[in-house]
Enzyme design. Structure first.
Site, PDB file in Angstrom:
ATOM      1  N   ASP A  40       0.845  -1.201   0.000  1.00  0.00           N
ATOM      2  CA  ASP A  40       0.000   0.000   0.000  1.00  0.00           C
ATOM      3  C   ASP A  40       0.882   1.253   0.000  1.00  0.00           C
ATOM      4  O   ASP A  40       0.381   2.371  -0.101  1.00  0.00           O
ATOM      5  CB  ASP A  40      -1.016  -0.004   1.150  1.00  0.00           C
ATOM      6  CG  ASP A  40      -0.374   0.103   2.512  1.00  0.00           C
ATOM      7  OD1 ASP A  40       0.864  -0.011   2.617  1.00  0.00           O
ATOM      8  OD2 ASP A  40      -1.123   0.300   3.506  1.00  0.00           O
ATOM      9  N   SER A  41       2.218   1.048   0.031  1.00  0.00           N
ATOM     10  CA  SER A  41       3.141   2.163  -0.207  1.00  0.00           C
ATOM     11  C   SER A  41       2.903   2.761  -1.593  1.00  0.00           C
ATOM     12  O   SER A  41       3.418   3.836  -1.898  1.00  0.00           O
ATOM     13  CB  SER A  41       4.598   1.692  -0.077  1.00  0.00           C
ATOM     14  OG  SER A  41       4.821   0.545  -0.881  1.00  0.00           O
ATOM     15  N   ASP A  79      -0.877  -6.324  -0.377  1.00  0.00           N
ATOM     16  CA  ASP A  79      -1.029  -5.670   0.923  1.00  0.00           C
ATOM     17  C   ASP A  79      -2.500  -5.316   1.122  1.00  0.00           C
ATOM     18  O   ASP A  79      -3.138  -4.758   0.227  1.00  0.00           O
ATOM     19  CB  ASP A  79      -0.211  -4.368   0.873  1.00  0.00           C
ATOM     20  CG  ASP A  79       0.386  -3.998   2.201  1.00  0.00           C
ATOM     21  OD1 ASP A  79       0.175  -4.724   3.186  1.00  0.00           O
ATOM     22  OD2 ASP A  79       1.090  -2.969   2.238  1.00  0.00           O
ATOM     23  N   LYS A 109      -0.559  -9.516   2.823  1.00  0.00           N
ATOM     24  CA  LYS A 109       0.177  -8.969   3.978  1.00  0.00           C
ATOM     25  C   LYS A 109      -0.786  -8.094   4.763  1.00  0.00           C
ATOM     26  O   LYS A 109      -1.600  -7.371   4.174  1.00  0.00           O
ATOM     27  CB  LYS A 109       1.391  -8.150   3.533  1.00  0.00           C
ATOM     28  CG  LYS A 109       2.151  -7.580   4.739  1.00  0.00           C
ATOM     29  CD  LYS A 109       3.434  -6.892   4.346  1.00  0.00           C
ATOM     30  CE  LYS A 109       3.253  -5.478   3.835  1.00  0.00           C
ATOM     31  NZ  LYS A 109       2.605  -4.567   4.798  1.00  0.00           N
ATOM     32  N   GLU A 111      -0.921  -5.373   8.109  1.00  0.00           N
ATOM     33  CA  GLU A 111      -0.284  -4.623   9.195  1.00  0.00           C
ATOM     34  C   GLU A 111      -0.900  -5.121  10.491  1.00  0.00           C
ATOM     35  O   GLU A 111      -2.103  -4.968  10.730  1.00  0.00           O
ATOM     36  CB  GLU A 111      -0.469  -3.120   8.980  1.00  0.00           C
ATOM     37  CG  GLU A 111       0.318  -2.634   7.781  1.00  0.00           C
ATOM     38  CD  GLU A 111       0.496  -1.129   7.714  1.00  0.00           C
ATOM     39  OE1 GLU A 111       0.121  -0.427   8.678  1.00  0.00           O
ATOM     40  OE2 GLU A 111       1.015  -0.658   6.693  1.00  0.00           O
ATOM     41  N   GLU A 178       9.408  -3.702  10.460  1.00  0.00           N
ATOM     42  CA  GLU A 178       9.745  -2.396   9.877  1.00  0.00           C
ATOM     43  C   GLU A 178      10.226  -1.434  10.954  1.00  0.00           C
ATOM     44  O   GLU A 178       9.564  -1.234  11.989  1.00  0.00           O
ATOM     45  CB  GLU A 178       8.510  -1.815   9.156  1.00  0.00           C
ATOM     46  CG  GLU A 178       8.797  -0.451   8.522  1.00  0.00           C
ATOM     47  CD  GLU A 178       7.759   0.008   7.519  1.00  0.00           C
ATOM     48  OE1 GLU A 178       6.824  -0.766   7.210  1.00  0.00           O
ATOM     49  OE2 GLU A 178       7.890   1.154   7.038  1.00  0.00           O
TER      50      GLU A 178
HETATM   51  O1  KIV Z   1       3.507  -1.075   1.722  1.00  0.00           O
HETATM   52  C1  KIV Z   1       4.681  -1.472   1.690  1.00  0.00           C
HETATM   53  O2  KIV Z   1       5.398  -1.324   0.706  1.00  0.00           O
HETATM   54  C2  KIV Z   1       5.193  -2.135   2.875  1.00  0.00           C
HETATM   55  C3  KIV Z   1       6.664  -2.423   2.919  1.00  0.00           C
HETATM   56  C4  KIV Z   1       7.412  -1.180   3.161  1.00  0.00           C
HETATM   57  C5  KIV Z   1       6.995  -3.497   3.891  1.00  0.00           C
HETATM   58  O3  KIV Z   1       4.463  -2.412   3.780  1.00  0.00           O
END
Ligand code: KIV
Length: 268
Positions: A40-41, A79, A109, A111, A178
């Site tokens: 989600d970056s 994510d 993934k 959080e 992280e």
């Molecule tokens: O969203 C993302 O790219 C992340 C990584 C920085 C681990 O969560």
């Protein structure tokens, strides 16, 4: 094909990079990176938001589909964006499942925190591989008061160790750590049977992940724990300036870029 089991059994350090589109995913995959994270970056790195909070489920699903179509060997991890999980367990599991079923992700993934332990168990039970994520969790930026290092005192470090164990017991196949002290990441790695993948967490994790913009030098800024392995922004700027100049001076398109149809001479 890299599988979640393959990641767990790897002897060498695991490599993971983010990608948000097909051409980038194809490069990451061709380079032999083990896992592609559709993070989600993308909010900051690709969509022009100033945090990850506005990223929608539809945006992640669409980008995950593009990445999965361009990836042959790497594990594709999608994510789960802010509020697509965690409010209601059934909805969380269904959303995670859609990323596998409709967008072709291999895993999701999340959080993580105390509230995601049972959710991780439920997802794992129904066949959705879960990568947990502890330490700095950027979706919590408003609660944390910034993108600050986590686990820096004994209580906070022990909480991370306990939560890491709880997620591993619940079935998570890997854990992202992280922005935590390297010795805490080392202790978590030592304690867990599942692999840890660090970002700003020192060298003692089982693997490393970076945001692609930071790794290749695409962004104007990168966090201090990252390293730029290239200057893609500089290369793109040179190419775009060269194009602009060539069009403005009439040097492009040249004869070899044009097609003339003899029958169309004397149209007027
Ligand atoms: O969203 C993302 O790219 C992340 C990584 C920085 C681990 O969560």
């Amino acid at each position: 094909m890299t599988t979640t089991r393959g990641l767990r059994d790897r002897e060498e350090p695991i490599t993971m990079l983010t990608a948000y589109d097909a051409p980038t995913a194809a490069i990451v995959d061709e380079a032999g990176v083990d896992a592609v994270l559709v993070g989600d970056s993308m909010g900051n790195a690709a969509l022009g938001y100033d945090s990850t909070l506005p990223v929608t489920f539809a945006e992640v699903a669409s980008r995950t589909g593009a990445v999965a179509r361009a990836t042959e060997d790497a594990l594709v991890v999608a994510d789960m964006p802010f509020l697509s999980f965690g409010v209601d367990e059934a909805e969380s599991v269904r959303n995670a499942g859609r990323l596998l079923k409709e967008a072709n992700a291999d895993a999701v993934k999340i959080e993580s925190g105390p509230h995601t332990v049972e959710m991780t168990r439920r997802m794992t039970d129904v066949g959705i591989p879960v990568m947990a994520h502890l330490g700095l969790t950027p979706q919590h930026v408003n609660r944390l008061g910034g993108y600050t290092r986590q686990g820096t005192d004994r209580d906070a470090a022990e909480e991370i160790i306990d939560l890491a164990g709880a997620h591993a017991d619940a079935g998570a196949f890997a854990l992202v750590l992280e922005h935590v002290p390297a010795n805490l990441a080392g202790a978590v790695t030592e304690a867990l049977a599942i692999p840890t993948i660090g970002i700003g967490a020192g060298p003692d994790c089982d693997g490393q992940v970076l945001v692609i913009n930071d790794a290749v030098g695409l962004g104007e800024w990168a966090p201090p724990f990252s390293r730029q392995f290239g200057d893609v922004r500089g290369e793109m700027l040179n190419a775009v300036e060269a194009y602009e100049e060539a069009v403005r001076t009439g040097e492009f398109p040249a004869d070899e870029h044009s097609h003339v149809e003899d029958d169309l001479d004397d149209l007027y």
